[in-house]
Design an enzyme around this catalytic site. Sequence first.
Site, PDB file in Angstrom:
ATOM      1  CG  ASP A 198      -2.177   0.890   0.977  1.00 23.13           C
ATOM      2  OD1 ASP A 198      -2.305   1.471  -0.106  1.00 23.13           O
ATOM      3  OD2 ASP A 198      -2.999   1.001   1.905  1.00 23.13           O
ATOM      4  CE  LYS A 216      -6.557   2.445   1.099  1.00 25.91           C
ATOM      5  NZ  LYS A 216      -5.287   2.856   0.456  1.00 25.91           N
ATOM      6  CE  LYS A 259      -6.210  10.447   0.773  1.00 24.13           C
ATOM      7  NZ  LYS A 259      -5.570   9.118   0.938  1.00 24.13           N
TER       8      LYS A 259
END
Length: 541
Positions: free
Chosen positions: A332, A381, A422
């Site tokens: 990630d 996540k 974001k």
Amino acid sequence: INAEYMGHSRLSVAGILDCACSNCTELPTMSVKVVKVASPNVQYGPEEITSSYNYTRNEVTQEGEAITVTPKSVAYTFHTQAKVPKLGVMIVGWGGNNGTTVTAATIANREGITWRTKSGIQKPDYFGSITQCATMRMGFAADRSEINVPYNSVVPMVHPNDIVFGGWDISSCNMAESMERAQVLDFDLQRQLYPLMKDMMPLPGIYVPDYIAANQKDRADNVLTGTKQEMMEKIRQDIREFKAAKNVDKVIVIWSANTERFSDIQSGLNDTAGAMLKSIANGESEVAPSTLYAVASILEGCAFINGSPQNTLVPGVIELAAQKGVFVAGDDFKSGQTKMKSVLVDFLVGAGLKPVSIVSYNHLGNNDGKNLSAPAQFRSKEITKTNVVDDMVASNDILYGPGEHPDHCIVIKYIPSVGDSKRAMDEYTSQIFMGGRNTIAMHNTCEDSLLASPLIIDLVILAELFQRVTMSVDGAAATPLNSVLSILSYLLKAPVVPENTPLINALSRQKACIENMLRALVGLTPDDNLLLEFKIPGCEC
């Protein structure tokens, strides 16, 4: 391309400014620094750099409250191949926001494309890449001025302008159309890049609906068919054909596609290399698409990097990588909120303050956010974002008792209107002196793909560099680094590390590891920040 755009008299077909008009601004000239260490500990040859490095560590034993520390010293020899290869990078999810952005950015940098916004002429750069834009301290000059140099000046590295990109996507859009759909880059830059990207076509990808959100179905018009074994073999064929067609020396495969749900880890299913290969042959449902890409890459001798949070690198994949001597890394991309968290919690615990509550909220509107709106994908996540503070909490048993941990909550919401921009909001509450409480609230607007794309560049450049490094201990035969490339932890939210290896999430320690490894490759000691030459009055040492 409009050759008379905005008053410029000439633009080349690649969009390079070739103009003497007053509107134009020259592109910045890249300062090319090359560090050469004058020491008997390093030899520079035409084929390799050889360095001698005395590694010191502390061996600690504890009996009750008594702690005994015994310094140990080990002599290492590092061998770094000096020739930089032509590198190909195949991105899984090439047509996504990250894939299109990193591809477009390298083209813009290579071709010198500038573009106009309401703020004026913009120039391409590699901001956010530590290999290209971060510096490390070498020491002090005779006048006591501090000398800092770019990472890529210490040892030979691939330049991102020279990377050849390709990859797979379950969407059939060409890369120019995908760039438009992503809505990340400014319009004038997209306008100039469109003719350079319209003929770039992603290869068909592996699509298993059970692993990603149902809302991704409308994109899936470019997919492989067949058994899992057949699809894995097709990925292997794609890698071979890409390598031959692009005439590259190496290929690195990186997953930048949708977050998958976690796979079950079961004995006889994916816990060993043999079981993993058998499960693929049998078409087992718990073999994820990302794992098929990882296995295909390893069997082709290509490093594989997992840029999403799912557990792609199951034990069977890691064992296979070790057997084949191929690097794997994950998990990630660490670009925004989690990077800040690994800094702030390290600071608080290091200052003797006790974080008791960490609440993190995100909302985003890109396709990543859309996929994460499904519970199973969000759970993947959530795991990577939550575990990031564990080692920092465990480092201080004065603040935290056995099993004690801050309350930690992660929320992610899909808000289409914000697109790739974001929003991350965090609240850190800590217990301070004499029963007091301190709260830090933070708002972070993250341009998601503009932060993640430089990480892709760094991950592949550093992975390629360490493919050229071997090391020996006390004169023994030289061997490569461990196949689990944990040195890339600085760039990843949930670092995968070799078995029985400490997991480090504190950002400062992760960065120091990379810098000190680069120093070791040229025979320099770690930067310990003691600066003893400045601590003694009148010292000329």
